[in-house]
Design an enzyme around this catalytic site. Structure first.
Site, PDB file in Angstrom:
ATOM      1  N   GLY A 166       0.812  -1.220   0.000  1.00 52.93           N
ATOM      2  CA  GLY A 166       0.000   0.000   0.000  1.00 52.93           C
ATOM      3  C   GLY A 166       0.841   1.263   0.000  1.00 52.93           C
ATOM      4  O   GLY A 166       2.081   1.220   0.036  1.00 52.93           O
ATOM      5  N   SER A 219      -2.083 -10.821  -2.909  1.00 56.29           N
ATOM      6  CA  SER A 219      -0.761 -10.296  -3.273  1.00 56.29           C
ATOM      7  C   SER A 219       0.427 -11.259  -3.306  1.00 56.29           C
ATOM      8  O   SER A 219       1.478 -10.889  -3.833  1.00 56.29           O
ATOM      9  CB  SER A 219      -0.411  -9.107  -2.370  1.00 56.29           C
ATOM     10  OG  SER A 219      -1.140  -7.994  -2.780  1.00 56.29           O
ATOM     11  N   CYS A 230      -2.668  11.017  10.339  1.00 52.71           N
ATOM     12  CA  CYS A 230      -1.684  11.871   9.646  1.00 52.71           C
ATOM     13  C   CYS A 230      -1.894  13.361   9.916  1.00 52.71           C
ATOM     14  O   CYS A 230      -0.936  14.105  10.122  1.00 52.71           O
ATOM     15  CB  CYS A 230      -1.700  11.587   8.151  1.00 52.71           C
ATOM     16  SG  CYS A 230      -3.329  11.306   7.465  1.00 52.71           S
ATOM     17  N   LYS A 273     -11.279  12.277  15.262  1.00 50.72           N
ATOM     18  CA  LYS A 273      -9.929  11.744  15.538  1.00 50.72           C
ATOM     19  C   LYS A 273      -8.966  12.890  15.814  1.00 50.72           C
ATOM     20  O   LYS A 273      -8.159  12.818  16.747  1.00 50.72           O
ATOM     21  CB  LYS A 273      -9.411  10.980  14.312  1.00 50.72           C
ATOM     22  CG  LYS A 273      -9.977   9.596  14.112  1.00 50.72           C
ATOM     23  CD  LYS A 273      -9.278   8.990  12.888  1.00 50.72           C
ATOM     24  CE  LYS A 273     -10.170   8.050  12.141  1.00 50.72           C
ATOM     25  NZ  LYS A 273      -9.664   7.715  10.807  1.00 50.72           N
ATOM     26  N   HIS A 313      -0.444  16.996   3.249  1.00 47.39           N
ATOM     27  CA  HIS A 313      -1.620  17.576   3.899  1.00 47.39           C
ATOM     28  C   HIS A 313      -1.303  19.025   4.320  1.00 47.39           C
ATOM     29  O   HIS A 313      -0.213  19.303   4.832  1.00 47.39           O
ATOM     30  CB  HIS A 313      -1.970  16.806   5.174  1.00 47.39           C
ATOM     31  CG  HIS A 313      -2.638  15.478   4.944  1.00 47.39           C
ATOM     32  ND1 HIS A 313      -2.929  14.974   3.704  1.00 47.39           N
ATOM     33  CD2 HIS A 313      -3.073  14.553   5.841  1.00 47.39           C
ATOM     34  CE1 HIS A 313      -3.528  13.797   3.834  1.00 47.39           C
ATOM     35  NE2 HIS A 313      -3.617  13.509   5.120  1.00 47.39           N
ATOM     36  N   ASN A 323       2.066  13.645   4.274  1.00 46.70           N
ATOM     37  CA  ASN A 323       1.204  12.780   5.105  1.00 46.70           C
ATOM     38  C   ASN A 323       1.684  11.341   5.138  1.00 46.70           C
ATOM     39  O   ASN A 323       1.378  10.597   6.071  1.00 46.70           O
ATOM     40  CB  ASN A 323      -0.241  12.832   4.599  1.00 46.70           C
ATOM     41  CG  ASN A 323      -0.355  12.524   3.125  1.00 46.70           C
ATOM     42  OD1 ASN A 323       0.183  13.257   2.288  1.00 46.70           O
ATOM     43  ND2 ASN A 323      -1.029  11.449   2.785  1.00 46.70           N
TER      44      ASN A 323
HETATM   45  P1  A2P Z   1      -3.163  -5.791  -1.008  1.00 44.33           P
HETATM   46  O1  A2P Z   1      -2.307  -4.983  -1.955  1.00 44.33           O
HETATM   47  O2  A2P Z   1      -2.845  -7.245  -1.051  1.00 44.33           O
HETATM   48  O3  A2P Z   1      -4.634  -5.491  -1.138  1.00 44.33           O
HETATM   49  P2  A2P Z   1      -3.634   1.319   0.791  1.00 44.33           P
HETATM   50  O4  A2P Z   1      -3.804   1.949   2.135  1.00 44.33           O
HETATM   51  O5  A2P Z   1      -2.665   2.020  -0.069  1.00 44.33           O
HETATM   52  O6  A2P Z   1      -4.950   1.082   0.131  1.00 44.33           O
HETATM   53  O7  A2P Z   1      -3.012  -0.129   1.066  1.00 44.33           O
HETATM   54  C1  A2P Z   1      -3.647  -1.079   1.895  1.00 44.33           C
HETATM   55  C2  A2P Z   1      -2.665  -2.174   2.236  1.00 44.33           C
HETATM   56  O8  A2P Z   1      -3.321  -3.068   3.122  1.00 44.33           O
HETATM   57  C3  A2P Z   1      -2.225  -2.991   1.032  1.00 44.33           C
HETATM   58  O9  A2P Z   1      -0.916  -3.435   1.223  1.00 44.33           O
HETATM   59  C4  A2P Z   1      -3.208  -4.162   1.070  1.00 44.33           C
HETATM   60  O10 A2P Z   1      -2.717  -5.340   0.476  1.00 44.33           O
HETATM   61  C5  A2P Z   1      -3.294  -4.382   2.568  1.00 44.33           C
HETATM   62  N1  A2P Z   1      -4.511  -5.114   2.931  1.00 44.33           N
HETATM   63  C6  A2P Z   1      -5.775  -4.791   2.625  1.00 44.33           C
HETATM   64  N2  A2P Z   1      -6.632  -5.726   3.100  1.00 44.33           N
HETATM   65  C7  A2P Z   1      -5.876  -6.670   3.710  1.00 44.33           C
HETATM   66  C8  A2P Z   1      -6.167  -7.889   4.391  1.00 44.33           C
HETATM   67  N3  A2P Z   1      -7.394  -8.323   4.562  1.00 44.33           N
HETATM   68  N4  A2P Z   1      -5.120  -8.603   4.891  1.00 44.33           N
HETATM   69  C9  A2P Z   1      -3.865  -8.168   4.747  1.00 44.33           C
HETATM   70  N5  A2P Z   1      -3.526  -7.013   4.106  1.00 44.33           N
HETATM   71  C10 A2P Z   1      -4.518  -6.274   3.596  1.00 44.33           C
END
Ligand code: A2P
Length: 342
Positions: free
Chosen positions: A12, A40, A135, A219, A247, A320
């Site tokens: 992410g 992923s 943030c 928050k 931000h 941020n």
């Molecule tokens: P993935 O790329 O496999 O969906 P962002 O905040 O930029 O949207 O990123 C969210 C992060 O959280 C990504 O790395 C995403 O992985 C991960 N993520 C989202 N849902 C889950 C989950 N259920 N279990 C583990 N990681 C998650």
């Protein structure tokens, strides 16, 4: 001494910045695991210029050999896995809002309340969780803390102008794609934001609460009080703007001690991590574009507010993803090492 690290949410926007920050700050890494959702595995993420790390699913990941676990995969993932990681022995630094307001979970901005780390941890039921603030709160308290020590702040009014990266990588894609499509007259797709974000601003971040404030605004209020001083009244109005990273905040403070603008400038300029750019001339102030990729919290447009007995107004900008998220989290880990917690 070197440490084993896990980054949850590594694919992410914040997770990638976390890996970059760990690398840039030469965090003493022995082994690093990149964790994400079950969609992923098979992907890789970069660590530094030449290392690629295979992404693993967080499900069934064994945290027992991990020293530091950075979570930035959203609240529900933190709720499920962060206590598990903490009880397995990892020190969890959680970027979600899941644990921030829990009584015995420290909520830390190292430059502001490093002294809150230890005591609470021993009481948080072995969860070993330290929370990273929202943030917008992180950059706000960086600016408020020295001013509060000097002038005894009684009330803060803050309006935010928040970048889309605060809502994650899909939100960044949505701004990019909508902007492109406007120029070729294609229909715009809207999946992350409630209204079009390209060429627009949206006065709505996170869900609405019963009293009409949004959760983001709540928050900012509650976290500022927890980090700084429960006696400070805070009212926030949060707005999403079509900026990718950085931000901005217009901040109005009311104080109990008499205001002196020169003293305010002095105490801010002496604060670690705070940089004043304020020339009262064209280009003599900071914009989010210039703060993106930087570690500092930048302050511009400082002036006395004569509409109240002791008031000050200023403009506060920060990246941020860095001070608002990854940098602050890595600084917490560094603090844990220097305080002997790890
Ligand atoms: P993935 O790329 O496999 O969906 P962002 O905040 O930029 O949207 O990123 C969210 C992060 O959280 C990504 O790395 C995403 O992985 C991960 N993520 C989202 N849902 C889950 C989950 N259920 N279990 C583990 N990681 C998650």
């Amino acid at each position: 001494m070197t440490y084993t690290i896990a980054v949850a949410g590594a694919t992410g926007a914040v997770g990638r910045e976390m890996l970059q920050t760990l690398y840039e700050r030469k965090f003493p890494v022995d082994k690093i695991y990149a964790l994400a959702s079950s969609k992923s595995p098979g992907r890789q993420v970069s660590f530094g210029d030449d290392q690629r790390i295979d992404v693993q699913t967080i499900e069934n990941f064994d945290f027992s050999n991990v020293d530091f676990s950075f979570f930035s995969a959203g609240g529900s993932v933190s709720e499920k896995y962060a206590p598990l990681a903490g009880r397995s022995g990892a020190l969890v630094i959680d970027n979600s809002s899941a644990f921030r307001m829990k009584e015995n979970v420290p909520l830390i901005v190292p430059e502001v309340n490093h002294y809150d780390m230890k005591g609470c941890l021993s009481e948080n039921g072995g969860m070993n969780i330290i929370a990273n603030p929202n943030c917008s709160t992180a950059q706000l308290v960086m600016a408020l803390s020295p001013l509060h020590r000097e002038f005894n702040i009684s009330r803060v009014v803050v309006s935010t102008y928040q970048a889309v990266s605060g809502a994650g990588k899909e939100a960044m894609d949505e701004l990019f794609n909508q902007t492109k499509k406007v120029y070729v007259n294609d229909p715009l797709e809207k999946n992350v934001f409630t209204k079009e974000i390209s060429f627009n601003v949206i006065p709505h971040i996170d869900i609405f609460m019963d009293d009409g404030f949004t959760k983001e605004e709540v928050k900012m209020r509650d976290e500022t009080k927890k980090i700084l001083d429960d006696n400070i009244e805070v009212v926030a109005h949060c707005v999403r703007v079509p900026v990718f990273v950085g931000h901005s905040e217009a901040v109005f403070i009311e104080c109990q001690n008499p205001m002196d603008e020169d003293v305010a400038r002095d105490v801010l300029s002496e604060t670690e991590g705070v940089i004043i750019i304020d020339h009262r001339a064209d280009e003599g102030y900071i914009t989010p574009k210039e703060a993106a990729g930087e570690d500092g919290v930048y302050i511009s447009r400082i002036r006395v507010d004569n509409s109240v007995p002791s008031g000050l107004v200023f403009w506060c900008v920060s990246d941020n993803l860095r001070k608002g998220a990854a940098l602050n989290a890595v600084q917490i880990a560094e603090l844990a090492i220097s305080q002997g917690i790890r």
